[in-house]
Write an enzyme that holds these catalytic residues in place. Sequence first.
Site, PDB file in Angstrom:
ATOM      1  N   CYS A  89      34.672  27.925  36.924  1.00 32.83           N
ATOM      2  CA  CYS A  89      35.605  27.642  35.814  1.00 32.83           C
ATOM      3  C   CYS A  89      35.488  26.190  35.369  1.00 32.83           C
ATOM      4  CB  CYS A  89      37.049  27.889  36.252  1.00 32.83           C
ATOM      5  SG  CYS A  89      37.363  29.555  36.814  1.00 32.83           S
TER       6      CYS A  89
HETATM    7  C1  BEZ Z   1      34.955  29.997  40.267  1.00 34.62           C
HETATM    8  O1  BEZ Z   1      35.477  29.773  39.188  1.00 34.62           O
HETATM    9  O2  BEZ Z   1      34.122  29.240  40.713  1.00 34.62           O
HETATM   10  C2  BEZ Z   1      35.283  31.222  41.042  1.00 34.62           C
HETATM   11  C3  BEZ Z   1      36.549  31.761  40.962  1.00 34.62           C
HETATM   12  C4  BEZ Z   1      36.849  32.888  41.712  1.00 34.62           C
HETATM   13  C5  BEZ Z   1      35.871  33.460  42.508  1.00 34.62           C
HETATM   14  C6  BEZ Z   1      34.588  32.932  42.557  1.00 34.62           C
HETATM   15  C7  BEZ Z   1      34.298  31.788  41.818  1.00 34.62           C
END
Ligand code: BEZ
Length: 212
Positions: free
Chosen positions: A45
């Site tokens: 994100c």
């Molecule tokens: C991320 O945004 O890196 C992420 C969020 C939830 C699960 C796996 C990755």
Amino acid sequence: MTLRLGDTVPNFTQASTEGEINFYDWAGDSWVVLFSHPADFTPVCTTELGMVAKLKGEFEQRGVKTIALSVDDVDSHNGWVKDIEETQKTSLNYPILADPDKKVSDLYDMIHPNANNNLTVRSVFVIDPQKKLRLTITYPASTGRNFDEILRVIDSLQLTDNHQVATPVNWKDGDDCVIVPSIKDPAELKEKFPKGYEEVKPYLRMTPQPNK
Ligand code: BEZ
């Protein structure tokens, strides 16, 4: 609530990193990309939010506002924004909605319980100035989105709203388009496509992009 293409999207009022937002008022006459994130302080994100900030000029050229959502609260978002700015070398130039009560996530069906009960998946909603839903894409938490693809689809939507063409596989702005099958009259074809067209099959007519 399940939202389908062509539906009028629901309005909401919710807190954000830029203060309280009434979605319809905030959107005004613009196109909107509303996109959700599983949670704050997550690596994928962080890269996505940085990329959307860097693409602001591209979205603006197309009359598009962007707005993110994550289920955490504004204080958490504000802490995360500092990390995004530091690590992605950009400044956050659009709001992140806070959704600890999951009001917006539920309205837009961003939580898919068989993937994760509490966190939003990576939903993307492209909404036109009439507040109609024009595109949805849902990605899993483990896969970062391709925002060049989202810009590409917006180019196609805006083109096909104004010209009687559709865009073929892997089309990008500037490539040839297909003429919609409903136009059959040779005089109408000549008038609407003055650059000419190639009839590969009676139902497959290629023409240069009309607005280039
Ligand atoms: C991320 O945004 O890196 C992420 C969020 C939830 C699960 C796996 C990755």
